[in-house]
Write a protein that holds these residues in place. Structure first.
Motif, PDB file in Angstrom:
ATOM      1  N   GLU A 158       5.855   1.676   6.557  1.00 42.52           N
ATOM      2  CA  GLU A 158       6.753   1.882   5.420  1.00 42.52           C
ATOM      3  C   GLU A 158       7.515   3.194   5.567  1.00 42.52           C
ATOM      4  O   GLU A 158       8.559   3.377   4.962  1.00 42.52           O
ATOM      5  N   GLY A 159       6.955   4.103   6.321  1.00 42.60           N
ATOM      6  CA  GLY A 159       7.546   5.420   6.505  1.00 42.60           C
ATOM      7  C   GLY A 159       6.586   6.303   7.281  1.00 42.60           C
ATOM      8  O   GLY A 159       5.534   5.848   7.741  1.00 42.60           O
ATOM      9  N   ASN A 160       6.947   7.566   7.402  1.00 41.11           N
ATOM     10  CA  ASN A 160       6.134   8.537   8.123  1.00 41.11           C
ATOM     11  C   ASN A 160       5.665   9.620   7.161  1.00 41.11           C
ATOM     12  O   ASN A 160       6.448  10.100   6.338  1.00 41.11           O
TER      13      ASN A 160
ATOM     14  N   VAL B   2     -10.744  16.438   2.375  1.00 41.94           N
ATOM     15  CA  VAL B   2      -9.769  15.947   1.391  1.00 41.94           C
ATOM     16  C   VAL B   2      -8.495  15.491   2.101  1.00 41.94           C
ATOM     17  O   VAL B   2      -7.959  14.418   1.792  1.00 41.94           O
ATOM     18  N   ALA B   3      -8.013  16.273   3.059  1.00 43.34           N
ATOM     19  CA  ALA B   3      -6.801  15.917   3.806  1.00 43.34           C
ATOM     20  C   ALA B   3      -6.981  14.582   4.530  1.00 43.34           C
ATOM     21  O   ALA B   3      -6.069  13.751   4.558  1.00 43.34           O
ATOM     22  N   THR B   4      -8.163  14.364   5.073  1.00 43.64           N
ATOM     23  CA  THR B   4      -8.445  13.110   5.778  1.00 43.64           C
ATOM     24  C   THR B   4      -8.414  11.925   4.822  1.00 43.64           C
ATOM     25  O   THR B   4      -7.846  10.874   5.144  1.00 43.64           O
ATOM     26  N   ILE B   5      -8.976  12.081   3.644  1.00 47.84           N
ATOM     27  CA  ILE B   5      -8.961  10.995   2.648  1.00 47.84           C
ATOM     28  C   ILE B   5      -7.529  10.699   2.213  1.00 47.84           C
ATOM     29  O   ILE B   5      -7.128   9.541   2.101  1.00 47.84           O
ATOM     30  N   ILE B   6      -6.737  11.740   1.990  1.00 48.06           N
ATOM     31  CA  ILE B   6      -5.335  11.552   1.605  1.00 48.06           C
ATOM     32  C   ILE B   6      -4.584  10.830   2.720  1.00 48.06           C
ATOM     33  O   ILE B   6      -3.823   9.892   2.465  1.00 48.06           O
ATOM     34  N   ALA B   7      -4.807  11.236   3.962  1.00 51.46           N
ATOM     35  CA  ALA B   7      -4.150  10.592   5.105  1.00 51.46           C
ATOM     36  C   ALA B   7      -4.532   9.118   5.189  1.00 51.46           C
ATOM     37  O   ALA B   7      -3.670   8.251   5.413  1.00 51.46           O
ATOM     38  N   GLN B   8      -5.798   8.817   4.981  1.00 53.66           N
ATOM     39  CA  GLN B   8      -6.256   7.421   5.025  1.00 53.66           C
ATOM     40  C   GLN B   8      -5.660   6.608   3.880  1.00 53.66           C
ATOM     41  O   GLN B   8      -5.291   5.440   4.062  1.00 53.66           O
ATOM     42  N   ASP B   9      -5.521   7.225   2.710  1.00 56.50           N
ATOM     43  CA  ASP B   9      -4.908   6.531   1.575  1.00 56.50           C
ATOM     44  C   ASP B   9      -3.429   6.243   1.838  1.00 56.50           C
ATOM     45  O   ASP B   9      -2.932   5.167   1.505  1.00 56.50           O
ATOM     46  N   LEU B  10      -2.723   7.201   2.434  1.00 53.25           N
ATOM     47  CA  LEU B  10      -1.325   6.972   2.789  1.00 53.25           C
ATOM     48  C   LEU B  10      -1.206   5.890   3.859  1.00 53.25           C
ATOM     49  O   LEU B  10      -0.295   5.056   3.817  1.00 53.25           O
ATOM     50  N   GLN B  11      -2.146   5.882   4.784  1.00 56.27           N
ATOM     51  CA  GLN B  11      -2.170   4.846   5.819  1.00 56.27           C
ATOM     52  C   GLN B  11      -2.352   3.464   5.183  1.00 56.27           C
ATOM     53  O   GLN B  11      -1.663   2.512   5.550  1.00 56.27           O
ATOM     54  N   LYS B  12      -3.244   3.361   4.206  1.00 54.30           N
ATOM     55  CA  LYS B  12      -3.470   2.085   3.505  1.00 54.30           C
ATOM     56  C   LYS B  12      -2.221   1.617   2.777  1.00 54.30           C
ATOM     57  O   LYS B  12      -2.013   0.423   2.586  1.00 54.30           O
ATOM     58  N   GLU B  13      -1.378   2.578   2.379  1.00 50.18           N
ATOM     59  CA  GLU B  13      -0.124   2.244   1.693  1.00 50.18           C
ATOM     60  C   GLU B  13       0.989   1.883   2.680  1.00 50.18           C
ATOM     61  O   GLU B  13       2.120   1.651   2.277  1.00 50.18           O
ATOM     62  N   GLY B  14       0.657   1.874   3.968  1.00 51.94           N
ATOM     63  CA  GLY B  14       1.610   1.447   4.974  1.00 51.94           C
ATOM     64  C   GLY B  14       2.331   2.550   5.722  1.00 51.94           C
ATOM     65  O   GLY B  14       3.284   2.291   6.452  1.00 51.94           O
ATOM     66  N   TYR B  15       1.893   3.783   5.578  1.00 54.59           N
ATOM     67  CA  TYR B  15       2.546   4.896   6.264  1.00 54.59           C
ATOM     68  C   TYR B  15       1.883   5.194   7.601  1.00 54.59           C
ATOM     69  O   TYR B  15       0.664   5.081   7.735  1.00 54.59           O
ATOM     70  N   LYS B  16       2.705   5.579   8.557  1.00 55.81           N
ATOM     71  CA  LYS B  16       2.206   6.143   9.805  1.00 55.81           C
ATOM     72  C   LYS B  16       1.974   7.616   9.489  1.00 55.81           C
ATOM     73  O   LYS B  16       2.912   8.338   9.125  1.00 55.81           O
TER      74      LYS B  16
END
Length: 190
Positions: free
Chosen positions: A50-52, A68-82
């Motif tokens: 979906e985006g970067n 915390v940063a890792t969880i946020i990154a994984q959540d963004l990944q689940k939303e379709g972001y690289k």
């Protein structure tokens, strides 16, 4: 004779404690942990991106900020972001072009976000379309009740041109999964 010996050992003990306290204070003041944050990794979504997104962090002494940063990154990944997850001292973190979202986070010491994060935010010049968000980790939950104070703690830049989409503080009592998911939702909807 015994009193002199006891006094000598007491003095040595006090000296060792003072040196240890000064060492820890110096470690925190000079933001030594930011120098260890030089790694990076890329989290690719399933399917078309979906985006970067770039998530930059200073791990802090406890490593809580990296978690915390890792969880946020994984959540963004689940939303379709690289997602590029990068330590603040990594060369990857210094190249912030071509990202739709940039999230920056660090620990709070004595009421201030770490100096490496302050410097990173001061030098951050994203495009106008990039969403920028910030988070901090610390032990004072009361600051979350005052959004203006939280913003000043997380992004302490006077007269900054950064448009902050979302801001969050994580404290030890928080449900990390729930709080990070709400933060990512605020970024995406902001």
């Amino acid at each position: 004779m015994d009193i002199k010996r006891i006094a000598k050992f007491t003095a040595i003990g006090i000296f060792v404690i003072i040196v240890a306290v000064l060492g820890v204070m110096g470690f925190v003041v000079f933001d030594a942990m930011s120098y260890t944050a030089s790694g990076s990794e890329i989290l690719s979504p399933n399917g078309t991106a979906e985006g970067n997104a770039l998530v930059v962090y200073n791990p802090g002494i406890s490593g809580e900020t990296q978690k915390v940063a890792t969880i946020i990154a994984q959540d963004l990944q689940k939303e379709g972001y690289k997602v590029t997850l990068a330590g603040v001292s990594s060369s990857v973190a210094q190249n912030y072009t071509n990202y739709d979202i940039i999230v920056v986070g660090g620990p709070v010491y004595a009421g201030n976000v770490s100096s490496s994060i302050q410097n990173y935010l001061k030098n951050l010049k994203p495009s106008n379309s990039t969403k920028v968000a910030a988070f901090v980790t610390g032990s004072d939950p009361d600051i979350e009740k005052n959004q203006e104070a939280l913003l000043k703690q997380a992004v302490p830049l006077a007269n900054s041109t950064l448009n902050i989409t979302a801001v969050m503080k994580v404290v030890p009592e928080d449900n990390l999964a729930k709080k990070c998911a709400a933060f990512v939702e605020a970024i995406l909807n902001g």
